[in-house]
Design an enzyme around this catalytic site. Sequence first.
Site, PDB file in Angstrom:
ATOM      1  N   LYS A  52     -30.951 -32.895  59.538  1.00 20.89           N
ATOM      2  CA  LYS A  52     -31.304 -31.473  59.727  1.00 20.89           C
ATOM      3  C   LYS A  52     -30.154 -30.752  60.441  1.00 20.89           C
ATOM      4  O   LYS A  52     -29.759 -29.656  60.059  1.00 20.89           O
ATOM      5  CB  LYS A  52     -32.602 -31.346  60.538  1.00 20.89           C
ATOM      6  CG  LYS A  52     -33.835 -31.726  59.723  1.00 20.89           C
ATOM      7  CD  LYS A  52     -35.095 -31.850  60.568  1.00 20.89           C
ATOM      8  CE  LYS A  52     -36.258 -32.387  59.727  1.00 20.89           C
ATOM      9  NZ  LYS A  52     -37.468 -32.686  60.498  1.00 20.89           N
ATOM     10  N   GLN A  96     -39.609 -33.020  66.609  1.00 13.10           N
ATOM     11  CA  GLN A  96     -39.696 -34.087  65.616  1.00 13.10           C
ATOM     12  C   GLN A  96     -40.900 -34.989  65.900  1.00 13.10           C
ATOM     13  O   GLN A  96     -41.062 -35.478  67.017  1.00 13.10           O
ATOM     14  CB  GLN A  96     -38.393 -34.903  65.623  1.00 13.10           C
ATOM     15  CG  GLN A  96     -38.309 -35.958  64.548  1.00 13.10           C
ATOM     16  CD  GLN A  96     -38.267 -35.383  63.127  1.00 13.10           C
ATOM     17  OE1 GLN A  96     -37.610 -34.387  62.858  1.00 13.10           O
ATOM     18  NE2 GLN A  96     -38.990 -36.011  62.211  1.00 13.10           N
ATOM     19  N   ASP A 119     -41.390 -25.122  61.517  1.00  8.62           N
ATOM     20  CA  ASP A 119     -42.085 -26.183  60.766  1.00  8.62           C
ATOM     21  C   ASP A 119     -43.391 -25.657  60.172  1.00  8.62           C
ATOM     22  O   ASP A 119     -43.974 -26.280  59.289  1.00  8.62           O
ATOM     23  CB  ASP A 119     -42.417 -27.369  61.690  1.00  8.62           C
ATOM     24  CG  ASP A 119     -41.409 -28.507  61.560  1.00  8.62           C
ATOM     25  OD1 ASP A 119     -40.714 -28.561  60.527  1.00  8.62           O
ATOM     26  OD2 ASP A 119     -41.335 -29.336  62.484  1.00  8.62           O
TER      27      ASP A 119
END
Length: 291
Positions: A52, A96, A119
């Site tokens: 990412k 994460q 997200d």
Amino acid sequence: MELLDGKKTANAIKEEIKAQVTAMQSRGDRVPHLAAVLVGNDGASLTYVGSKVRSCEYVGFESTLIQLDETTTETQLLTQIDQLNADASIDGYIVQLPLPKHIDEEKILLAIDPKKDVDGFHPANFGRMALELEAFIPATPFGIMQLLERYAVPTSGKHCVVVGRSHIVGRPISILMSQKGPAGNATVTVAHSRTENLAELTRQADIVVMALGIPEYLTADMVKEGAAIIDVGITRVADSNHPKGYVIRGDVAFDEVAKKASYITPVPGGVGPMTIAMLLQNTLLARKWNS
Ligand code: NDP
């Protein structure tokens, strides 16, 4: 049969984002800034976060990796989140998952400012998405919608069977495909582990989205001729012939299903690469919406 090439499509999306960042720079605007919080040393998480961050660099975003020790407490992580929420130089950030067991994931996700929740996991974003309001759409379903749209896979009026009802893939993709708009207007059935006669359902489907995480579960006898197949599954399967000791398998028995399909995503190289591209897209949107 047409292969839905996620790698190629993700690269095209990254180039589009890069061009927009270049235009921002030439106007003297601040470029988008994504932060990623990683707690602990889980190998797969490190790999995901690493790619990412590298993708951010590629498109010209600023990126910040906040790596915290495995022993970080929930309170310490919440303090970190407060700082990210307050930091005006950061447009969006991700935490994460999975988090170490002593930290309540739900509490953490709820603490993220929905305006920075790239997200798209916060209930405010999920609710807005369901109501067809401007929202961050979780990257994996967002990526599937882009693949369907860019390859002009017919969805309007078609029967789509989604196998899996998780909050990050199955549930949101079922909502998105039933909505009005591009890659939408489908008649959607959501199947899960309690579904009876799954094969009977998938055999009726014009589109099958497999998001359950059982390698090669969907076989040729479970699909009708000409169906479009989206394979979200990513499972490491031990393979001593491979240098890494494993291979990545999707939820679809690709070779046999591809012979009957009109469109199909490969694994790897299908939905997976789209996920990172759409995270970048959400960060670009965050920069625009929050300025
Ligand atoms: P979850 O484990 O959260 O959800 C799996 C879903 O599949 C559940 O709804 C479960 O039903 C259902 N299910 C399990 N077994 C069966 C069965 N035998 N028949 C029908 N349904 C079943 O998984 P995720 O949604 O997080 O992920 C699914 C897969 O996608 C995984 O392989 C994951 O690695 C991959 N993935 C890939 C991404 C990408 O970027 N390409 C991103 C995210 C995930 P129930 O609700 O009843 O338990």
